[in-house]
Design a protein around this motif. Structure first.
Motif, mmCIF file in Angstrom:
data_model
loop_
_atom_site.group_PDB
_atom_site.id
_atom_site.type_symbol
_atom_site.label_atom_id
_atom_site.label_comp_id
_atom_site.label_asym_id
_atom_site.label_seq_id
_atom_site.Cartn_x
_atom_site.Cartn_y
_atom_site.Cartn_z
ATOM 1 N N UNK A 36 40.318 9.400 13.641
ATOM 2 C CA UNK A 36 39.762 10.706 13.520
ATOM 3 C C UNK A 36 40.738 11.628 13.116
ATOM 4 N N UNK A 37 40.601 12.539 12.520
ATOM 5 C CA UNK A 37 41.562 13.596 12.073
ATOM 6 C C UNK A 37 41.265 14.978 12.192
ATOM 7 N N UNK A 38 42.062 16.028 12.640
ATOM 8 C CA UNK A 38 41.882 17.148 12.716
ATOM 9 C C UNK A 38 42.957 17.741 11.791
ATOM 10 N N UNK A 39 42.874 19.052 11.503
ATOM 11 C CA UNK A 39 43.825 20.045 10.750
ATOM 12 C C UNK A 39 44.242 21.199 11.522
ATOM 13 N N UNK A 108 36.131 15.796 5.984
ATOM 14 C CA UNK A 108 36.391 17.278 6.218
ATOM 15 C C UNK A 108 37.908 17.507 6.101
ATOM 16 N N UNK A 109 38.663 16.824 6.842
ATOM 17 C CA UNK A 109 39.956 17.138 6.774
ATOM 18 C C UNK A 109 40.414 16.914 5.393
ATOM 19 N N UNK A 110 40.092 16.023 4.474
ATOM 20 C CA UNK A 110 40.646 15.667 3.261
ATOM 21 C C UNK A 110 40.272 17.061 2.346
ATOM 22 N N UNK A 111 38.941 17.689 2.591
ATOM 23 C CA UNK A 111 38.495 18.770 1.940
ATOM 24 C C UNK A 111 39.361 19.978 2.347
ATOM 25 N N UNK A 112 39.711 20.155 3.148
ATOM 26 C CA UNK A 112 40.429 21.557 3.633
ATOM 27 C C UNK A 112 41.821 21.405 3.387
ATOM 28 N N UNK A 116 43.870 23.887 1.012
ATOM 29 C CA UNK A 116 45.037 24.571 1.581
ATOM 30 C C UNK A 116 46.314 24.207 0.940
ATOM 31 N N UNK A 117 46.483 23.032 0.469
ATOM 32 C CA UNK A 117 47.843 22.621 -0.052
ATOM 33 C C UNK A 117 47.880 21.863 -1.261
ATOM 34 N N UNK A 118 46.623 21.576 -1.779
ATOM 35 C CA UNK A 118 46.433 20.745 -3.128
ATOM 36 C C UNK A 118 46.949 19.348 -3.043
ATOM 37 N N UNK A 119 47.145 18.882 -1.726
ATOM 38 C CA UNK A 119 47.549 17.501 -1.280
ATOM 39 C C UNK A 119 46.314 16.480 -0.742
ATOM 40 N N UNK A 120 46.472 15.523 -0.927
ATOM 41 C CA UNK A 120 45.421 14.423 -0.343
ATOM 42 C C UNK A 120 46.202 13.889 0.872
ATOM 43 N N UNK A 121 44.850 13.828 1.865
ATOM 44 C CA UNK A 121 45.474 13.027 3.038
ATOM 45 C C UNK A 121 45.551 11.326 2.853
ATOM 46 N N UNK A 122 46.226 10.832 3.826
ATOM 47 C CA UNK A 122 46.587 9.397 3.384
ATOM 48 C C UNK A 122 45.471 8.694 3.092
ATOM 49 N N UNK A 123 45.479 7.852 2.261
ATOM 50 C CA UNK A 123 44.250 6.760 1.673
ATOM 51 C C UNK A 123 43.962 5.886 2.872
ATOM 52 N N UNK A 124 44.751 5.465 3.535
ATOM 53 C CA UNK A 124 44.689 4.401 4.633
ATOM 54 C C UNK A 124 43.347 5.111 5.712
ATOM 55 N N UNK A 125 43.567 6.297 5.746
ATOM 56 C CA UNK A 125 42.366 7.081 6.551
ATOM 57 C C UNK A 125 41.081 7.397 5.975
ATOM 58 N N UNK A 126 41.301 7.718 4.923
ATOM 59 C CA UNK A 126 39.880 8.047 4.050
ATOM 60 C C UNK A 126 39.233 6.805 3.669
ATOM 61 N N UNK A 127 40.051 5.673 3.338
ATOM 62 C CA UNK A 127 39.418 4.328 2.744
ATOM 63 C C UNK A 127 38.637 3.524 4.009
ATOM 64 N N UNK A 128 39.186 3.949 5.296
ATOM 65 C CA UNK A 128 38.557 2.998 6.484
ATOM 66 C C UNK A 128 37.289 2.598 6.338
#
Length: 459
Positions: A36-39, A108-112, A116-128
């Motif tokens: 689970x992630x939050x920004x 949602x975290x990946x989107x915002x 905000x930064x133009x950076x992706x969040x780690x793939x192991x999180x979004x690919x779970x």
């Protein structure tokens, strides 16, 4: 030059470490966590769940401190623009759009973070989700997880759709968020060995060939002490024989190359009888040396099922006078210069290992009773998840009635007060025709408890 603002990704393992333990046998591949992630930006932690877009103070969710904080870079987006952007997302990330697998907090975290930064969040999180669903077991779970997502979606309150994202409500596990208890009468009393069985054990010790043998210098005194304990257990007005304390110490420390185990077993069984007496129990419970749990740490490592059974009897009988309060004590005590533990962590670790090992199957009827006692006491969220997971692992082995009748009431008790344990049961419980047959259960009340457990995880 415009001001910049740091952006952090808070990462939480929803499984509290269970994914690392259970993913390989269940999925055929190792997962380090269920993420689970939050920004964190502008001093607030933003996240998406079944109530829509929410925010809270940093680390202010029920999950507590994040397991990992990842620096995602700096943002030059002003807070006012960011708030307008969040409002524009309210339809895309509405409560009804939440899906545990396909449209969740990590999307949602990946989107915002991208905004905000133009950076992706780690793939192991979004690919779970794809990792899990690519396995046969994951594919089998998908309909269940889909139904969980449908159940979790609830209409948003009007305050959540106004000009700013509203603060997250406190998601504590209380009466409003736990599954409602049923009127079904479940076995919610602590188990300990009945006095008539204790007396038989005491009498058996009197007849024990080892106690009567000449190898033990004080055999006559030992028999006399056990006779006095037998009288005291029958009638507590009879004086408690303090000599039994020395006898237990001698038995536990006795060294013999030929009969290493027998004195130890007799010492542990005698100790399990002594703690049934208030006077005997107070000698061990009121001291600060935590002798009983130090014995548990020491002897549980041997992997001897006879010793394990004696330890289970001891821990269950400890619950006879205080409804498990001493068993559930979370006060820390030292085990090394820089390490500490507590009673409940030691008891949970012990019972989890016994319930999850097929090599300990002969211990399951008694270990299930100890699990039942632990399930009735107040303990940490992590420990509740650990014992729930262990009981579900044991249940899938089509255990006999004498095991099931203790596992299901305990699991029901945990699921009723711990929402994550309930969701874990939804995911891991494989409904068995064996348990669903009323003829399997010796008592109708046990069958009703099983039906209540099934109702809880379906609603």
């Amino acid at each position: 030059m415009s001001a910049s603002f740091p952006v952090k990704l808070h990462v939480y393992d929803l499984s509290r470490g269970l994914a690392r333990q259970l993913s390989e046998p269940l999925l055929g591949k190792r997962l380090d966590g269920v993420w689970h992630t939050g920004v964190l930006v502008f001093g607030k932690e933003y996240f998406f769940g079944s109530l829509g877009i929410e925010w809270c103070p940093p680390g202010g969710t029920i999950l507590g401190t994040p397991d990992q904080v990842i620096d995602m870079g700096n943002s030059h987006v002003p807070e006012e623009i960011f708030n307008e952007y969040l409002i524009s997302l309210k339809d895309d990330f509405s409560p009804s759009s939440y899906h545990l697998l396909e449209h969740n907090c990590n999307n949602f975290s990946a989107e915002i973070v991208q905004f905000l930064t133009g950076n992706p969040i780690p793939q192991h999180i979004t690919n779970l989700p794809q990792e899990v669903m690519s396995t046969p077991f994951g594919a089998m779970l998908k309909p269940i997880l889909d139904s969980m997502s449908m159940r979790s979606a609830s209409p948003a309150s009007s305050s959540q759709l106004q000009g700013r994202v509203q603060p997250s409500s406190t998601r504590r596990l209380d009466a409003s968020s736990s599954p409602s208890p049923s009127s079904t009468k479940t076995n919610k009393k602590m188990f300990y060995w009945p006095l008539n069985q204790a007396l038989k054990k005491c009498e058996a010790l009197l007849e024990d060939s080892w106690v009567a043998s000449s190898e033990y210098a004080a055999a006559d005194e030992a028999r006399q002490t056990i006779s006095q304990l037998l009288s005291h257990l029958k009638t507590e007005s009879t004086p408690f024989p303090t000599s039994v304390l020395s006898l237990i110490g001698n038995l536990l420390s006795y060294k013999s190359e030929e009969k290493k185990k027998e004195p130890l077993l007799n010492g542990l069984e005698l100790l399990s009888l002594v703690v049934l007496s208030e006077k005997g129990r107070s000698h061990y419970v009121q001291k600060s040396d935590h002798l009983i749990f130090r014995l548990l740490r020491s002897y549980a490592k041997r992997g001897d099922q006879d010793i394990d059974l004696a330890l289970i009897h001891l821990l269950c009988n400890l619950c006879s006078r205080d409804d498990g309060a001493y068993l559930a004590d979370s006060s820390r005590w030292k085990i090394a210069s820089s390490k500490s533990t507590n009673n409940v962590d030691e008891a949970v670790s012990f019972v989890v290992e016994r319930l999850t090992s097929k090599e300990s199957a002969t211990c399951w009827p008694d270990a299930a009773r100890l699990f039942h006692n632990l399930a009735l006491v107040k303990m940490s969220y992590d420990n509740e998840l650990a014992i729930a997971s262990a009981s579900l692992e044991c249940i899938k082995h089509q255990v006999p009635t004498d095991v099931a009748r203790w596992l299901f009431p305990g699991l029901l008790a945990v699921a009723q007060r711990n929402a994550q344990a309930c969701e874990l049961a939804v995911m891991l419980y494989d409904r068995s025709e064996t348990y669903s047959q009323e003829s399997f259960w010796e008592e109708r009340n046990d069958y009703l408890t099983y039906l209540e457990f099934e109702r809880i995880i379906k609603t």
